[in-house]
Enzyme design. Structure first.
Site, mmCIF file in Angstrom:
data_model
loop_
_atom_site.group_PDB
_atom_site.id
_atom_site.type_symbol
_atom_site.label_atom_id
_atom_site.label_comp_id
_atom_site.label_asym_id
_atom_site.label_seq_id
_atom_site.Cartn_x
_atom_site.Cartn_y
_atom_site.Cartn_z
ATOM 1 N N GLU A 65 0.966 -1.343 -0.150
ATOM 2 C CA GLU A 65 0.040 -0.066 -0.104
ATOM 3 C C GLU A 65 0.862 1.228 0.012
ATOM 4 O O GLU A 65 0.488 2.275 0.147
ATOM 5 C CB GLU A 65 -0.902 0.026 1.171
ATOM 6 C CG GLU A 65 -1.701 -1.132 1.480
ATOM 7 C CD GLU A 65 -2.493 -1.662 0.256
ATOM 8 O OE1 GLU A 65 -2.824 -1.214 -0.565
ATOM 9 O OE2 GLU A 65 -3.253 -3.018 0.695
ATOM 10 N N ASP B 115 -1.730 -0.138 -10.084
ATOM 11 C CA ASP B 115 -1.816 -1.416 -10.016
ATOM 12 C C ASP B 115 -1.711 -1.978 -11.249
ATOM 13 O O ASP B 115 -2.397 -1.744 -12.272
ATOM 14 C CB ASP B 115 -3.434 -1.606 -9.452
ATOM 15 C CG ASP B 115 -3.426 -1.299 -7.852
ATOM 16 O OD1 ASP B 115 -2.294 -1.523 -7.247
ATOM 17 O OD2 ASP B 115 -4.400 -0.685 -7.362
#
Length: 529
Positions: A189, A353
């Site tokens: 993250e 991502d």
């Protein structure tokens, strides 16, 4: 002559989902969809660039859970069956739409696509991790690691042994897979806390990624903002995300993926087709699900799914080429502006991502292909680079201490610690304390050795940030809760059995067969630092 750098960074990660105890678990299809829609298309892009003499450069994390699943024989076998059903359905769609020209054209598009996926899948003998490795070996791709199970490190910092376990196990797993230690790490993250860099340095890592404000609020304030890495006092470099280039791609509202020509993600044949026809291709219990064949385009903002027009891959590909050209143009102007201000070559770090490209944004791999080709042939303002090459070519940077940060909501830790998931942390902390205690033991026999290592696996799997993330998003929450509880319960039983000297060998064998990640793990990684 170029005056700057552009570094694309893809984060390829999925939570560890593997259920040999069940014939069908819907969540295993997260991996299958990603293989079909993201990983094979990315490999195809890389192959095409290499074939055409384009010396492309890109950085990509491949997290230990993803690599473990990609290389798992059971999941490979299940994906093979999943792909076979997709191929069968696409061929049926070609026949079913014989008298509808556009739908037949779309069905043939999918049939050809799935056939290509099959060819790539078999060419690499079902091992896509090693398929990506070949591009690392040619120095086109820099593969970096992540936390062992994507654990959210700032919420473990009161237990340095737990943080070290996430880092050390990940680095060992990386070396076992790719044949050398990792140079860089995508912090799970992008979550950083002060002092973490000391463990990264001890693990032999040379750089990590953080969000832009982790660099902007560093001490002292970095002279060049996010457009140059900083070196921490340990010598480990920190790269910050560029907000401008990132938003231009990932945002479905103001970014490229929301274009009307692009494929609509949320309308799928699994919901549109007549029930009796589609029943063999949905869930065994008869519930509908996405099957991956989508015939509609976004069409326009604010429209309901029933108002979507037919998709056309030709015009979508043209739009992807246009967007790649626009992205290149904007990076040229950005580099020129920054070079004038900085009086040195800036680096624009654009992380995303990986699953955005292909899965969520179907045309994303086409966009990347065009961007690499246009950057190679049509401009000389910037060089595309991966982060390891950049550091080798630019070894002198400002020293500063990054700021605590993440790339989640509000930029800190709130998304992973809130009213939806706060209940998990007392249990995780208790299990961590117990694991640190267990790590002091020396096993009396092979059975206890196996139990101690399995306890370490169960703790790592319970720590995955994916479960807290899913609880916060509100999708698939029962599964995330069940996974967190099951790993904690298995850990607790192991703790009790080991301390009582009464290990249930049969039960342990069953659990070890289910949660079989990290076969080389050594529980002693949790000994105090």
């Amino acid at each position: 002559m170029s005056i700057g750098y552009l570094a694309l960074v893809l984060h390829a990660h999925l939570p560890y989902v593997r259920h040999p105890e069940s014939d069908f678990v819907l969540e295993e299809e997260w991996l299958f969809e990603a293989i079909t829609e993201t990983y094979v298309p990315l490999l195809s892009v890389f192959e095409g660039l290499k074939r055409d003499g384009i010396d492309f450069k890109i950085t990509m994390s491949m997290t230990p859970p993803l690599v473990s699943m990609l290389r798992d024989p059971l999941l490979q076998e299940r994906y093979d069956a999943h792909l076979a059903k997709l191929e069968e359905l696409a061929e049926m769609e070609v026949e079913r739409n014989t008298h509808n020209g556009h739908l037949r054209y779309l069905a043939e598009h999918y049939a050809n696509e799935f056939n290509h996926v099959r060819q790539v899948w078999e060419r690499y003998d079902h091992d896509l991790a090693i398929a990506f490795k070949q591009f690392q070996d040619s120095n086109n791709l820099e593969i970096i690691t992540c936390g062992a199970t994507h654990g959210y490190l700032p919420l473990m910092k009161m237990y340095p042994e737990a943080v070290w376990g996430q880092i050390e196990v990940a680095c060992q797993h990386y070396e076992e897979t790719f044949g050398r230690p990792p140079y860089g790490i995508w912090l799970p993250e992008c979550a950083y806390y002060e002092g973490l860099e000391r463990m990264l340095a001890d693990a032999g890592l040379r750089y990590f990624l953080t969000d832009g404000h982790g660099i902007l609020y560093a001490r002292p304030r970095p002279q060049f903002g996010t457009y140059a890495p900083i070196f921490t006092e340990t010598g480990v470099a920190a790269f910050g995300r560029d907000h401008e280039s990132s938003q231009q791609v990932w945002s479905s509202q103001v970014g490229y993926p929301g274009a009307p020509e692009y494929r609509e993600f949320y309308r799928d044949l699994g919901w549109d087709a007549e029930y009796d026809y589609i029943k063999p291709y949905i869930m065994p219990n008869g519930q509908r699900k996405n099957v991956g064949i989508k015939y509609h385009k976004i069409t326009g903002k604010g429209l309901g799914l029933s108002d979507k027009a037919w998709y056309d891959p030709y015009w979508a590909r043209e739009k992807a080429a246009e967007h790649a050209g626009n992205f290149m143009f904007n990076r040229e102007r950005q580099v020129e502006h920054l070079h004038h201000l900085m009086q040195r070559s800036p680096i624009i770090v654009s992380p995303y991502d990986a699953e955005l490209f292909g899965h969520w944004w179907y045309e994303g791999p086409w966009f990347l292909d065009y961007l690499f080709r246009k950057s190679w042939y049509d401009q000389n303002t910037y060089d595309m680079t991966h982060l390891a090459d950049y550091l080798q070519q630019n070894p002198h940077q400002q020293i500063a201490r990054p700021s605590q940060s993440s790339w989640g909501y509000k930029g800190f830790h709130e998304y992973w610690l809130n009213e939806t998931n706060t209940w998990i942390y007392p249990h995780l902390h208790k299990a961590t304390e117990r694991m640190i205690t267990l790590a002091q033991r020396e096993p009396v026999d092979e059975l206890e050795w196996k139990a101690l290592n399995q306890a370490a696996r169960e703790l790592l799997l319970a720590q995955s940030s994916d479960w807290a993330f899913i609880m916060r998003t509100g999708t698939m929450v029962p599964y995330a809760v069940r996974r967190t509880r099951s790993h904690l319960m298995r850990f607790t039983k192991l703790w009790e059995d080991i301390n009582q000297g009464k290990i249930d060998a049969g039960w342990l064998d069953k659990v070890a067969a289910i949660d079989n990640i990290f076969p080389s793990i050594n529980y002693r990684t949790y000994r105090p630092l």
